[in-house]
Design a protein around this motif. Structure first.
Motif, mmCIF file in Angstrom:
data_model
loop_
_atom_site.group_PDB
_atom_site.id
_atom_site.type_symbol
_atom_site.label_atom_id
_atom_site.label_comp_id
_atom_site.label_asym_id
_atom_site.label_seq_id
_atom_site.Cartn_x
_atom_site.Cartn_y
_atom_site.Cartn_z
ATOM 1 N N LYS A 11 51.256 80.786 61.993
ATOM 2 C CA LYS A 11 51.545 79.607 61.161
ATOM 3 C C LYS A 11 50.319 78.748 60.904
ATOM 4 N N HIS A 12 49.424 78.671 61.881
ATOM 5 C CA HIS A 12 48.268 77.783 61.768
ATOM 6 C C HIS A 12 46.979 78.565 61.920
ATOM 7 N N GLY A 13 45.902 77.998 61.416
ATOM 8 C CA GLY A 13 44.591 78.622 61.542
ATOM 9 C C GLY A 13 44.079 79.113 60.207
ATOM 10 N N LYS A 14 42.863 79.608 60.235
ATOM 11 C CA LYS A 14 42.226 80.133 59.026
ATOM 12 C C LYS A 14 41.971 81.620 59.219
ATOM 13 N N ILE A 15 42.414 82.412 58.259
ATOM 14 C CA ILE A 15 42.252 83.859 58.318
ATOM 15 C C ILE A 15 41.675 84.330 56.993
ATOM 16 N N GLY A 16 40.671 85.188 57.058
ATOM 17 C CA GLY A 16 40.101 85.798 55.864
ATOM 18 C C GLY A 16 40.165 87.310 56.000
ATOM 19 N N ILE A 17 40.426 87.986 54.890
ATOM 20 C CA ILE A 17 40.464 89.445 54.869
ATOM 21 C C ILE A 17 39.481 89.901 53.796
ATOM 22 N N LEU A 18 38.571 90.787 54.183
ATOM 23 C CA LEU A 18 37.572 91.295 53.254
ATOM 24 C C LEU A 18 37.605 92.818 53.301
ATOM 25 N N CYS A 19 37.602 93.435 52.132
ATOM 26 C CA CYS A 19 37.606 94.886 52.034
ATOM 27 C C CYS A 19 36.319 95.312 51.331
#
Length: 112
Positions: free
Chosen positions: A74-82
């Protein structure tokens, strides 16, 4: 066809970057569950908050990206890179001032 199958522009690396809160017991548990879900899906720790996974194709990478999105806390920062294997191979890694090798690709068995 098999030559195209393992082309350095077709093989993908999925990187997941995250900064999750861990001030409360609930937040620590959510962060641990997210990290364990990444590991269960075949991701390896690259750095403390960066996990990566090698995928044989963009389509396979999309499957794992969808799994990451389904496991988001629910909380936090997430990044996804391909990135392609070719792009990933251009990365320079260092341990202090000493240059380090890139992670080795684990051979994945595909069943049809």
């Amino acid at each position: 066809m098999s030559q195209d199958r393992f082309n350095a522009y077709r093989i993908m690396w999925v990187l997941v970057f995250f900064d999750l809160p861990t001030e409360t017991k609930v937040e620590r548990r959510a962060a641990n569950v997210f990290r364990k879900d990444l590991i269960k899906d075949g991701f390896d720790m690259f750095q403390f908050s960066i996990y990566l996974r090698n995928c044989p194709s963009r389509e396979n990478a999309n499957v794992h990206i969808k799994r990451v999105k389904n496991a988001l806390p629910k909380h936090g920062k997430i990044g996804i890179l391909c990135v392609t294997d070719k792009q990933f191979g251009n990365m320079e890694l260092f341990h202090g001032k000493k240059q380090a090798d890139l992670p080795t690709i684990t051979q994945q068995l595909e069943l049809f």
